[in-house]
Design a protein around this motif. Structure first.
Motif: not given
Length: 251
Positions: A21-25, A220-226
């Motif tokens: 999810g993070m990698a995709t974001a 949610d998680i990915g966007r927070a990591a961004v």
């Protein structure tokens, strides 16, 4: 322009779940991403998806419990891209059981796959993050913050990660490096499997989340990591960001 244009990110456990999810974001925001994972099959599947957005994305198959090879892992990324801007320590394996049944072997699994790779990769990446004034994102857990039952080994390693992250935030801050943590509740494959196996426990957990849902892996998680990987968080360091729908409120 994306919020992570021209940035290079290394994400452990990046082939599935929260890591994917993070990698995709990240790639959707312009980053070049190197994902590290033990599973070659899912790694190849994920990298094909990421390369649709950024052809230069990289998959590295590695066992993070082989600590003597972690420096080489960082070097592979730097050799390919010439720099490193973002380190995300996401991977972690553990076993759940009552406290009285936890053995050294169980503790070692959690620390060898979670705490030690986080520590050693931070050390290995530091010289390159100094050059880019980069970002480190580590992962905490409600298991440690709230003391979840039957998660002693996982909680111990996660709280140890929080401890070294705060130390690193103090030591790395003068170099312009931010060190923060995410503590998520996410709709990961592991949680989905648990929900089917233990539906009553799952519903009890869900009822304690004010938002009444699990976090989406990318949005949610990915966007927070961004956010933590971008310039938007330049004045935030040493913090644990609770991306859990309000389940835990830190004071």
């Amino acid at each position: 322009m994306g919020r992570l244009d021209n940035k290079v990110a290394l994400i452990t456990g990046g082939a599935g779940g929260i890591g994917k999810g993070m990698a995709t974001a990240f790639v959707k925001e312009g980053a070049k991403v190197a994902i590290v994972d033990l599973n070659a099959e899912t790694g190849k599947e994920t990298i094909e998806i990421l390369q649709q957005y950024e052809p230069e994305c990289l998959f590295i198959q590695a066992n993070l419990a082989e600590h003597d090879k972690l420096n080489d892992l960082v070097m592979q990324v730097v050799d390919k891209y010439g720099k490193l801007d973002i380190l995300v320590n996401n991977a972690h394996a553990s076993k759940n059981m009552p406290f009285e049944e936890v053995t050294k072997e169980v503790l070692d699994l959690s620390f060898d796959t979670g705490f030690y790779p986080t520590f050693y990769l931070m050390q290995a990446a530091l010289p390159y993050l100094k050059e880019t004034k980069g970002k480190i994102i580590n992962f905490a857990s409600g298991a440690g913050i709230d003391g979840n039952m039957e998660q002693a080994s996982y909680a111990a390693a996660k709280e140890a990660i929080r401890g070294i992250s705060r130390v690193a935030a103090n030591e790395f801050g003068p170099y312009g490096i931010n060190v923060n943590l995410i503590s998520p509740i996410a709709d990961s494959p592991g949680v989905q499997h648990w929900a089917k196996a233990e539906p009553e426990q799952y519903q009890a957990m869900l009822s304690k989340i004010p938002m009444r849902r699990l976090g989406e892996l990318e949005n949610d998680i990915g966007r927070a990591a961004v956010f933590l990987a971008s310039a938007d968080s330049d004045y935030i360091t040493g913090q644990t960001l609770m991306v859990d729908g309000g389940a835990i409120k830190l004071r």
